[in-house]
Scaffold this active site. Sequence first.
Site, PDB file in Angstrom:
ATOM      1  CB  SER A 245      -0.960  -0.028   1.191  1.00 37.03           C
ATOM      2  OG  SER A 245      -1.931   0.970   1.076  1.00 37.03           O
TER       3      SER A 245
ATOM      4  CG  ASP B 240      -3.142   4.094  -1.269  1.00 32.47           C
ATOM      5  OD1 ASP B 240      -3.952   3.934  -2.205  1.00 32.47           O
ATOM      6  OD2 ASP B 240      -3.070   3.306  -0.315  1.00 32.47           O
TER       7      ASP B 240
ATOM      8  CG  ASP C 274      -2.759  -0.444  -2.537  1.00 33.79           C
ATOM      9  OD1 ASP C 274      -2.772   0.707  -2.053  1.00 33.79           O
ATOM     10  OD2 ASP C 274      -3.289  -1.423  -1.974  1.00 33.79           O
TER      11      ASP C 274
ATOM     12  CG  ASP D 116      -6.008   0.391  -0.680  1.00 31.98           C
ATOM     13  OD1 ASP D 116      -5.282   1.402  -0.649  1.00 31.98           O
ATOM     14  OD2 ASP D 116      -5.898  -0.552   0.127  1.00 31.98           O
TER      15      ASP D 116
END
Length: 485
Positions: free
Chosen positions: A86, A236, A238, A240
């Site tokens: 992440s 961010d 990734d 999500d």
Amino acid sequence: MGMNRVLVSQAAGGLAEYLKGYDKEPSIVIGYDGRKNSDVFARDTAEIMAGAGVKAYLLPRKLPTPVLAYAIQYFDTTAGVMVTASHNPPEDNGYKVYLGKANGGGQIVSPADKDIAALIDKVAAGNIQDLPRSDNYVVLNDEVVDAYITKTASLAKEPACDINYVYTAMHGVGYEVLSKTLAKAGLPQPHVVADQVWPDGTFPTVNFPNPEEKGALDLAIKVAKEKNAEFIIANDPDADRLAVAVPDAQGNWKSLHGNVVGCFLGWYLAKQYQGKQGTLACSLVSSPALAEIAKKYSFQSEETLTGFKYIGKVSGLLFGFEEALGYLVDPDKVRDKDGISAAIVFLDLVRNLKKQGKTLADYADEFTKEFGAYVSGQISIRVSDLSEIGKLMTALRNNPPAEIAGVKVAQFIDHIKTDRQSDILVFNLENGGRLIARPSGTEPKIKFYLDARGKDPKDADRVLAEFDEGVRHILRQDAYGKQDC
């Protein structure tokens, strides 16, 4: 020890054993982001799954975590794995595990996490060279990506053309999918932060690739000023999570708190869902304002433990969020936070406001008139010795303050003693304020979450400032021993 192929092989081997005991015909879909070796770890996972007799699908390239979460439901697989860390520092990587079918495609929770961990330990005690591998897995084409884009684009109620905004992917994997979704939805493309728009696992332009971190949006703000943009949105790495920044009346840019964005989205969707039955949910440490929205529109409301692994399991969920920039706006599609879908709904909200001749500032004013002025703050106390966390939590538990900043504590809740059985302390104040204390799940620190209300935003800010100083004053006392907070 950092993430490496040995650890990944052990994790994959243990998870494969769990899935074979969980489903007669186990299957798994695997995704990966743009971090160093994410693709290598994903292929290792696919090979070990296939070698263990688990039908394995590998996403075609670096893609957002929400696409992987959607793929679990799309292919009706037993499980999913996303190789990502992440918004963590560049040297980190991680392994995010989901369970599909009866579990709905959400992240694993207890007892599954403990059962899988025990099987991983069992594999680790042996020789990973003995784990069978196979290249008999399926590398997927773009069918599932296109399906995700189509489904996400449908969240926009109408096309729009007059939105001037900036986007940054924070060196992550969000831009390609977001751009295609915008085109499908008939929404305008953003001005992009060119140095941050494509995946780069070294994250060269930021200290931490976390849009919450101070300075992370500096390049985006520079572009926004050049383009005279109305706002900034950021994913961010990734994709999500979603961050939003806006200029104030003096032209100074500031990031909106996750509670603000969560309540904006929750209110917008609640009005659309009016007449339906369902639940608006947020984590325990997120704004109590969402419960007021739910009450106004006759929905159920629920507070969960921190993390989307709990929010995603709420029955009848219509919308969920957590203050750390995570939003679930389409529970039928994914059961995890989704920064791409949240961006589309946010842009649709802006479109709707423009249609009425209104701005985000107008929307904020309307929210205050409807529900009151809510503000949130946070105090973090970092420790050098982990035992200090337990000592401070014990001191607060055994000797809870009777008042904070001159306001009486109306209710003290120790969630170790409730059915949540979690190390969380809640102090509800007579004036509607709330203090929550809990150890961080990822860092050596205790977090204190402050929520305050006021007659208007200025008054709420004043109340929060007094609340913040009151909490710090208490923590400096000998009973708690945090003189440096």
